[in-house]
Design an enzyme around this catalytic site. Structure first.
Site, PDB file in Angstrom:
ATOM      1  N   GLU B  59       0.819  -1.217   0.000  1.00  0.00           N
ATOM      2  CA  GLU B  59       0.000   0.000   0.000  1.00  0.00           C
ATOM      3  C   GLU B  59       0.848   1.260   0.000  1.00  0.00           C
ATOM      4  O   GLU B  59       0.492   2.260  -0.618  1.00  0.00           O
ATOM      5  CB  GLU B  59      -0.951   0.004   1.203  1.00  0.00           C
ATOM      6  CG  GLU B  59      -2.185  -0.882   1.032  1.00  0.00           C
ATOM      7  CD  GLU B  59      -1.875  -2.364   1.101  1.00  0.00           C
ATOM      8  OE1 GLU B  59      -0.748  -2.728   1.499  1.00  0.00           O
ATOM      9  OE2 GLU B  59      -2.750  -3.176   0.742  1.00  0.00           O
ATOM     10  N   HIS B 126     -12.266  -5.352   7.749  1.00  0.00           N
ATOM     11  CA  HIS B 126     -12.848  -5.196   6.415  1.00  0.00           C
ATOM     12  C   HIS B 126     -14.131  -4.374   6.485  1.00  0.00           C
ATOM     13  O   HIS B 126     -15.016  -4.531   5.663  1.00  0.00           O
ATOM     14  CB  HIS B 126     -13.149  -6.560   5.782  1.00  0.00           C
ATOM     15  CG  HIS B 126     -11.931  -7.374   5.447  1.00  0.00           C
ATOM     16  ND1 HIS B 126     -11.218  -8.072   6.377  1.00  0.00           N
ATOM     17  CD2 HIS B 126     -11.277  -7.575   4.269  1.00  0.00           C
ATOM     18  CE1 HIS B 126     -10.196  -8.698   5.795  1.00  0.00           C
ATOM     19  NE2 HIS B 126     -10.207  -8.407   4.518  1.00  0.00           N
TER      20      HIS B 126
HETATM   21  C1  TPP Z   1      -1.885  -4.954   3.629  1.00  0.00           C
HETATM   22  C2  TPP Z   1      -2.917  -5.783   2.958  1.00  0.00           C
HETATM   23  N1  TPP Z   1      -3.278  -5.504   1.705  1.00  0.00           N
HETATM   24  C3  TPP Z   1      -4.200  -6.256   1.077  1.00  0.00           C
HETATM   25  C4  TPP Z   1      -4.798  -7.311   1.694  1.00  0.00           C
HETATM   26  C5  TPP Z   1      -5.857  -8.157   0.982  1.00  0.00           C
HETATM   27  N2  TPP Z   1      -5.387  -9.521   0.855  1.00  0.00           N
HETATM   28  C6  TPP Z   1      -5.744 -10.490   1.728  1.00  0.00           C
HETATM   29  S1  TPP Z   1      -4.935 -11.926   1.460  1.00  0.00           S
HETATM   30  C7  TPP Z   1      -4.126 -11.271   0.118  1.00  0.00           C
HETATM   31  C8  TPP Z   1      -3.169 -12.109  -0.651  1.00  0.00           C
HETATM   32  C9  TPP Z   1      -2.100 -12.650   0.244  1.00  0.00           C
HETATM   33  O1  TPP Z   1      -1.178 -13.338  -0.511  1.00  0.00           O
HETATM   34  P1  TPP Z   1      -0.019 -14.171   0.174  1.00  0.00           P
HETATM   35  O2  TPP Z   1       0.689 -13.317   1.151  1.00  0.00           O
HETATM   36  O3  TPP Z   1       0.774 -14.797  -0.894  1.00  0.00           O
HETATM   37  O4  TPP Z   1      -0.784 -15.254   1.038  1.00  0.00           O
HETATM   38  P2  TPP Z   1      -1.716 -16.436   0.510  1.00  0.00           P
HETATM   39  O5  TPP Z   1      -3.117 -15.925   0.582  1.00  0.00           O
HETATM   40  O6  TPP Z   1      -1.308 -16.760  -0.880  1.00  0.00           O
HETATM   41  O7  TPP Z   1      -1.452 -17.536   1.470  1.00  0.00           O
HETATM   42  C10 TPP Z   1      -4.490  -9.958  -0.088  1.00  0.00           C
HETATM   43  C11 TPP Z   1      -3.988  -9.082  -1.167  1.00  0.00           C
HETATM   44  C12 TPP Z   1      -4.410  -7.546   3.017  1.00  0.00           C
HETATM   45  N3  TPP Z   1      -4.958  -8.540   3.729  1.00  0.00           N
HETATM   46  N4  TPP Z   1      -3.462  -6.787   3.615  1.00  0.00           N
END
Ligand code: TPP
Ligand code: TPP
Ligand code: MG
Ligand code: MG
Lengths: 334, 323, 334, 323
Positions: B59, B126
């Site tokens: 962000e 959220h």
């Molecule tokens: C700072 C932030 N930005 C956006 C999100 C929305 N979001 C939730 S899970 C996710 C993807 C996470 O990817 P990763 O870290 O690879 O974990 P995975 O879900 O693949 O295990 C996003 C973008 C968030 N939770 N936190």
């Protein structure tokens, strides 16, 4: 070889001699301007806010700055005064900036190195270390978006690399293959904090592989080395190959700010780095290579001193902003 | 044309992208996926990768890159996947973007879109309404549309604005409301509130999803013979004080309503202005209805108790009307 | 070799067989619990909020979780349900958590994987990716401060490594030589975003040298490999040598969340990774090594299904929190 | 004993570190250097590296590590070098620290010390007053002492508190005020305002450096026969509404004063509470005196025009008294 050649800005930089003389001029001017600020005006109470200078680090902003083209974007750190000089900011504007006068780049709204000029493509830092790193990515994105060959240069210290913004900014630029040249002045301290308490890797450049970008370490007190590295880096970035990191090993030959006696720095470091002062080193080289005579260099310094005297005089006559300006510029129409 | 609040935002963005080649989008999952809420769906296909950028989860870099690009004259529209994550780019917003013009005269014409608000069982991370933090930050504009036409008109104004604009989209409205939206190019001015219902007995000053709650309440009260005026602020910074004060002067009673938590919310600021500038017009205490000072709870009965609703507003408005 | 051995938690983990059976039990329970949540309860509308599961990634939390001692601190990601099971959280509490009932770990204040239990030394995530990374450093700092041999485990995905907090947290822990084991589940996607748009390096572990810490890559779908790596990592951290990073290559065998059909994932990846399903793989190994018979495994699954049925029943009977609880717990006394 | 505000804070920290071995400090340049303002000077020498930790430039990690350590039962006291940089650790504070107890019952007994405020020619990034953002965040306690004894008593309470406390120290007070501070162990309760001057004609509600401005103004006004009561809030969250309302009920006129910018500042929240709960006790509009809605400018004439001072307060208070 005549005196004016040393003093004039149009020295041909395609020769080593030209580069040396040009660099000396900017480095010496930066040193002189900052010495006055830190060691005269601040102590005289004429500068009321914080003062951060690049004493001992002049080869970095000059070596890099001279390799940039005018339409490249510069995001200086707080120790890169020469970038402003190279882009044509007059020393009197800088003194006025420090003294909070309307003649400064921010008309007194901000002080010291917290200045920028979008018409010169210099982005002002905010205080928060490394905040410029994502911003540089965005500027580079715009340059690429517009289809230009220009690039953005982003300057920061060793301490700034600990910040989340540094990481996010590099990663973003690397993923997007943006034309950014990162220039780290690794002066071994962040305020009082030595490298060992800042990072557990030996070099800032050890971080580059984590972003899939090339990096090199250069002697930050050798303006030629810095300049060559900057050219390699710029070539890489301009070619569309993405960001490039230059780590300039150097030393802050003063306190963190004008009020800091830096007693936490061991004497041996002061001694060691005094020997490596980038300005005396460059002058030695100029003399050895016979690019200029001792008297010419002396005349250069004298000329700079004169220019600086006049600039201070000008700045002191520049008025303070009127209180009525307080509300101006919060929004486009306000 | 009838469309949802969500479609209205998309249409506004699309029109501005068509009009101005300097407008581009960046954010997480906004391209290939079309965004967590599908606001930007189809835009990658239409405008290409250069103008619809899927970013890493960063962000601060998203906001910072938007600042840098806008300094160079582009018009970035950044998406926060949820408004709650705006805190991760906070320094860039409140210290970099907000202060550029004031400090060194540099324009930062950027928009940060942030889906905010509760009522979708999103829980503490959220569902938040972070607008008051930014209203408290000089140099930022803050917009929060309540209707589909305003959503379109305001996103277009935000994109054209030469200052940084935070655009809070209420998630609960995305698909819930469907309204007639004028075709083609129109804008709704930033900085202007709208009196969306005329009334005599009391004024409800509100914005976002709560405009609909206020309307519902006003209808109930009308049957009881209580005539409610509703002011939809639409822009939260700069506040349209004139419209607010005019309504208060007309009705002499005011209920300030927001979904955001009470303490330090925009209701306080409005109360401050009213109690200073329209003190003698007031016939009753200033009433605030807002969420209590807690995180937004997840479980339905808790969230329901947390969110202001028509019943709560009606009760307090009735008290005020009878005062 | 008898059925109960498979089903009982006290299986001796010092043998490969013991570890395999223990791991299978937790992996299969995690899969069953999450399948019900994602594919039943959510679709039935019984879970009203977000649902994120670790389908296909079970070997990671189980392999690491089984190597931790009870006083080690766990900072799970949103795909590490098994950590809760290993620490003794009952499936019924998990179902109640998802359904917003008072029987959940947060009494309905929060939902899904946003839960923790300080008495079990499990730190709840907040949504913001990587926010737990600095927090894990602080927990490890406390463990070291108190002079214990305990360590903190910090779990995250590939996408989380782009965040500033990830960088700041690793750097902080590395400089302070804190006992943290970092466990990255590199499942190649962050929501819809593939690795190529997340980072410009090939592996998350390429970042470790930038923090001066060791790292290794393991097959995240092989619970034995994960477990061995976790033991090496824990040994390193417990010895006082500082943090250690394990990158587990894996795949999210489902959408990002229950509402995501994940059409952005090419079919070839689904096919490829179905073959590598960590549970079927472990079962195959158990059968090959003759650690258990097919019927015993079937009985294990049947037992888990029964347990899960009962847990769901319990959870559905758990009441919703009363609205009067809304204001509780903002402060110590409130 | 006579001591400065700065020394009082140091003494409070030192006493708590001596009393409780779980109390430790972390921040940038706080150890070897003793901190940018020298608050922690000498503490590394006295308590050692384990308990006084010089950190990298990582506000988010500093706050996050404090959260983690406090979850494990330690009592971290984190320093922001300037309050302005608190925005770099924002998400950790408002989403992690603030919500732990509510969400999962986990105590986060930590303190974040933040030197805030203007009047030292620090410019836009070394002068801000960020308290209102945190007052607007449920789950945080916010403290802002105005005097040396309160500074000592409140830092001790903050360290003993079982919730996250933001402790705003006003930089302009550090060495400017010298007061008698009781020796040894005493605390000042969080959540309690103090009536620091009794008066009849109007109440000034304020905190931090502005308490001294209010006092100066009150003395001027006294000579004019105007009797001013001053309430020093001391704690900004949770607000001591009772003390505020009692004072308003007594004097019937109120001036809300803060150095922070006007819009969205704490003055609005106070106005909201007063205009709701003490409406009939008011004999005049509620007056707010605060900084204008701009960044904090650097140049002395601008900064002087920006900051509220006794002259500005006196003028508005006089108007109010004569109302
Ligand atoms: C700072 C932030 N930005 C956006 C999100 C929305 N979001 C939730 S899970 C996710 C993807 C996470 O990817 P990763 O870290 O690879 O974990 P995975 O879900 O693949 O295990 C996003 C973008 C968030 N939770 N936190
Ligand atoms: C986010 C943030 N935290 C703290 C500070 C205070 N501060 C100003 S300069 C500085 C040290 C910077 O060190 P480094 O990045 O190495 O740059 P140098 O001054 O050595 O050139 C610190 C801690 C700041 N400006 N920003
Ligand atoms: Mg440095
Ligand atoms: Mg992932």
């Amino acid at each position: 070889m005549s005196a004016p050649a040393v003093l004039q800005p149009e020295t041909d930089m395609h020769t080593d001699r030209g580069l040396a003389l040009q660099a000396l001029r900017y480095m010496a001017t930066m040193r002189e301007v900052e010495d006055r600020i830190e060691r005269k005006l601040y102590r005289q109470g004429k500068i009321v806010g914080g003062v951060y200078v690049g004493r001992g680090q002049e080869a970095i902003s000059v070596g890099v700055g001279l390799s940039a083209t005018p339409d490249d974007v510069l995001c200086p750190s707080h120790r890169d005064l020469a970038l402003f000089l190279i882009r044509g900011v007059d020393p009197r504007q800088i003194f006025a900036q420090y003294m909070g006068r309307v003649g400064g780049l921010t008309r007194g709204k901000d002080g010291n190195m917290h200045m920028g000029d979008i018409s010169r493509r210099i982005v002002s830092i905010i205080s928060a270390m490394a905040a410029s790193v994502p911003v540089a990515a965005g500027a580079a994105l715009a340059l690429k978006y517009r289809g230009t060959q220009n690039i953005a240069y982003c300057f920061f210290g060793d301490g700034a690399t600990s910040r989340g913004d540094w990481h996010e900014g590099l990663n973003f630029a690397a993923v997007q293959k943006l034309p950014v040249v990162y220039v780290c002045n690794n002066n071994q301290y962040a305020y009082s904090t030595p490298l060992t308490k800042q990072m557990a890797c030996a070099n800032v450049s050890d971080r580059a592989p984590g972003y899939g970008i090339p990096a090199e370490i250069v002697d930050g007190n050798d303006v030629f080395a810095v300049h060559r590295a900057a050219q390699r880096a710029a070539g890489h970035a301009r070619s569309g190959a993405g960001p490039y990191l230059i780590e300039c090993k150097t030393f802050r030959m003063t306190g963190h700010s004008a009020h800091d006696a830096a007693e936490y720095v061991p004497q041996s470091l002061w001694d060691e780095w005094k020997e490596k002062d980038p300005i005396t080193r460059l002058e030695k080289k100029i003399l050895e290579k016979r690019w200029a005579k001792r008297e010419e260099i002396a005349r250069l310094h004298a000329g700079i001193r004169q220019e600086v005297d006049a600039a201070i005089e000008w700045a002191e006559k520049s008025p303070y902003p009127d209180a009525s300006e307080l509300l101006d510029g919060v929004y486009e129409r306000s | 044309m009838e469309m949802t609040y969500l479609e209205a935002i998309r249409q506004g963005i699309r029109e501005e992208m068509t009009r101005d080649s300097g407008v581009f989008l960046l954010g997480e999952d906004i391209g290939v996926y079309g965004g967590a809420f599908k606001i930007t769906s189809g835009l990658l296909q239409e405008f290409g990768e250069k103008r619809v950028i899927d970013t890493p989860i960063s962000e601060s870099a998203i906001v910072g890159a938007a600042i840098g690009a806008s300094l160079m004259g582009l018009r970035p529209v950044a998406e926060m996947q949820f408004a709650d994550f705006i805190t991760c780019g906070y320094d860039q917003i409140v210290n970099f973007a907000a202060k550029c013009r004031y400090r060194w005269g540099a324009a930062v014409p950027m928009v940060i879109r942030a889906p905010s608000g509760g009522g979708i069982h999103g829980g503490p991370f959220h569902s938040q309404n972070p607008e008051a933090w930014f209203v408290h930050t000089p140099g930022l504009k803050v917009v929060a549309p309540a209707t589909a036409p305003d959503a379109k008109g305001l996103i277009k104004s935000a994109i054209r604005d030469n200052d940084p604009v935070l655009f809070f989209e209420h998630k609960a409205l995305y698909r819930r409301i469907k309204e007639d939206v004028p075709d083609g190019d129109f804008t709704v001015p930033i900085g202007k509130a709208a009196v969306v219902r005329q009334g005599r007995d009391l004024s409800i000053i509100t914005y976002g999803a709560m405009v609909h709650v206020a309307r519902e309440s006003a209808e109930t009260l009308e049957k009881e013979g209580i005539s409610v005026e509703i002011v939809d602020l639409r822009t939260l910074a700069p506040l349209d004080e004139d419209t607010v004060l005019a309504s208060v002067r007309k009705t002499s009673k005011v209920l300030l309503l927001h979904e955001d938590v009470l303490t330090g919310g925009i209701g306080g600021e409005l109360a401050g202005r009213i109690a200073e500038k329209a003190f003698h017009d007031l016939d009753a205490p200033i009433v605030r209805v807002a969420a209590p000072d807690t995180p937004v709870p997840y479980s339905p009965p808790l969230e329901e108790a947390f969110l202001p609703n028509a019943a709560k507003v009606t009760e307090r408005a009735r008290w005020l009307a009878r005062y």
